[in-house]
Write a protein that holds these residues in place. Structure first.
Motif, mmCIF file in Angstrom:
data_model
loop_
_atom_site.group_PDB
_atom_site.id
_atom_site.type_symbol
_atom_site.label_atom_id
_atom_site.label_comp_id
_atom_site.label_asym_id
_atom_site.label_seq_id
_atom_site.Cartn_x
_atom_site.Cartn_y
_atom_site.Cartn_z
ATOM 1 N N SER A 54 48.984 0.525 17.399
ATOM 2 C CA SER A 54 48.609 0.531 15.984
ATOM 3 C C SER A 54 47.370 1.381 15.729
ATOM 4 O O SER A 54 47.266 2.043 14.683
ATOM 5 C CB SER A 54 48.375 -0.901 15.490
ATOM 6 N N PHE A 55 46.440 1.390 16.665
ATOM 7 C CA PHE A 55 45.211 2.159 16.484
ATOM 8 C C PHE A 55 45.512 3.654 16.522
ATOM 9 O O PHE A 55 45.011 4.427 15.697
ATOM 10 C CB PHE A 55 44.196 1.783 17.565
ATOM 11 N N VAL A 56 46.343 4.071 17.465
ATOM 12 C CA VAL A 56 46.732 5.478 17.552
ATOM 13 C C VAL A 56 47.561 5.879 16.333
ATOM 14 O O VAL A 56 47.390 6.967 15.775
ATOM 15 C CB VAL A 56 47.502 5.758 18.853
ATOM 16 N N ALA A 262 52.080 0.427 10.820
ATOM 17 C CA ALA A 262 51.877 0.077 12.229
ATOM 18 C C ALA A 262 51.490 -1.387 12.420
ATOM 19 O O ALA A 262 51.097 -1.785 13.515
ATOM 20 C CB ALA A 262 50.800 0.978 12.831
ATOM 21 N N GLY A 263 51.559 -2.175 11.348
ATOM 22 C CA GLY A 263 51.286 -3.601 11.474
ATOM 23 C C GLY A 263 49.859 -4.008 11.182
ATOM 24 O O GLY A 263 49.477 -5.156 11.446
ATOM 25 N N VAL A 264 49.053 -3.099 10.623
ATOM 26 C CA VAL A 264 47.667 -3.402 10.269
ATOM 27 C C VAL A 264 47.640 -4.060 8.897
ATOM 28 O O VAL A 264 48.359 -3.642 7.978
ATOM 29 C CB VAL A 264 46.809 -2.121 10.281
ATOM 30 N N PHE A 283 43.634 -5.229 12.717
ATOM 31 C CA PHE A 283 44.684 -4.663 13.564
ATOM 32 C C PHE A 283 45.406 -5.775 14.318
ATOM 33 O O PHE A 283 44.858 -6.875 14.500
ATOM 34 C CB PHE A 283 44.076 -3.677 14.567
ATOM 35 N N PRO A 284 46.628 -5.524 14.776
ATOM 36 C CA PRO A 284 47.289 -6.490 15.649
ATOM 37 C C PRO A 284 46.381 -6.860 16.828
ATOM 38 O O PRO A 284 45.764 -5.993 17.438
ATOM 39 C CB PRO A 284 48.535 -5.723 16.127
#
Length: 298
Positions: A54-56, A262-264, A283-284
């Motif tokens: 998710s961060f990327v 991305a699920g954030v 973030f996840p």
């Protein structure tokens, strides 16, 4: 996992390297560059890959190979991976064992040119040693604490790393009360050879979720990057104070769109503080961060 004997020998190596390295004066600047300053993100091992992905997806960039290591001077084992993005670098840890004290409470790792000398300079300028120099699989580390209970890591690599410059420099977000703010600011500026770029006594409390109040906001820039001190009475609504880092992006709306895909989760905002358009996100895995876009007049 590295054995205690290996770590003990490594600690002696850390001391021998730093004690016999070229002497540095007490006034030396030990910073290497903001792309080497990593926010330490602790997530459950089961959330590790979800967070990294998710961060990327949110900021772009790349990762180092993932591995399982002992990164503390006492027995432990953690998944570990470096995430290098144009907006900032994070070191991700997913411990498979209980986390030894006092690890897990440090917010940032700063690469220094000379660990022993930088540690001595930090102590001279008001920091306390939480954990003295010890070996990790790729170098040496120490944990320190500044006034106000601000915990950080200083680290040095056996082989000098080479990371690409950042597109934007993130800010280390420090929440303090007036009892410790002046001491922290004085000590950090002295140690980091930084300079205060803004000290606003009546900034909008909207920046910390208190729109009806004013707070003090101090921006500091040094070779270690950006640091923002947010001074209030400490009565902050969630999630303010749980965030460690603020990430600057060129387009907040498009960044949040990628993050959501991305699920954030967006926790607060977007909101406009005058100098920036910002949002608080999770973030996840639970990592909370501020993301902002500077307004054109800033």
């Amino acid at each position: 996992m590295l054995s205690l004997r290996t770590l003990a020998l490594g600690s002696l190596f850390c001391l021998s390297v730093t004690l016999f390295s070229t002497a540095a004066s007490a006034g030396s600047n030990y910073a290497v560059g903001p792309q080497y300053d990593t926010t330490h993100v602790y997530v459950k091992a089961g959330d590790f890959d979800r967070f990294v992905k998710s961060f990327v997806a949110t900021f772009g960039g790349k990762t180092s190979p993932k591995g399982a290591f002992q990164v503390t001077p006492t027995p432990s084992k953690t998944l570990s991976q470096l995430v290098l993005t144009p907006a900032g670098t994070v070191s991700v840890f997913g411990f498979k064992t209980p986390i030894p004290y006092p690890f897990g409470a440090e917010r940032t790792g700063y690469l220094v040119t000379n660990l022993d000398a930088a540690l001595a300079a930090a102590v001279k300028n008001g920091a306390s040693r939480l954990v003295g120099a010890f070996a990790d699989p790729i170098g040496c580390d120490a944990l320190i604490q500044w006034p106000g209970g601000v915990n950080m890591q200083l680290y040095w690599h056996t082989t000098a790393p080479h990371y690409p410059p950042l597109a934007t420099t993130p800010e280390n977000r420090i929440y303090l009360t007036k009892d410790s703010a002046d001491a922290f600011i004085r000590d950090w500026v002295a140690f980091s050879h930084g300079h205060i770029t803004d000290d606003t006594q009546t900034a909008s409390g909207l920046e910390v979720g208190l729109p009806a109040q004013h707070i003090r906001r101090v921006h500091i820039v040094s070779g270690f990057g950006k640091l923002t001190v947010l001074v209030s009475q400490g009565l902050l609504p969630w999630p303010y104070g749980r965030d460690l880092t603020g990430y600057e992006v060129k387009d907040l709306a498009s960044t949040l769109k990628k993050a959501h895909a991305a699920g954030v989760t967006t926790l607060v905002g977007p909101y406009n503080t005058g100098s920036r358009e910002a949002a608080m996100v999770r973030f996840p895995g639970g990592y909370i961060a501020e993301i902002h876009q500077l307004n054109s007049h800033s």
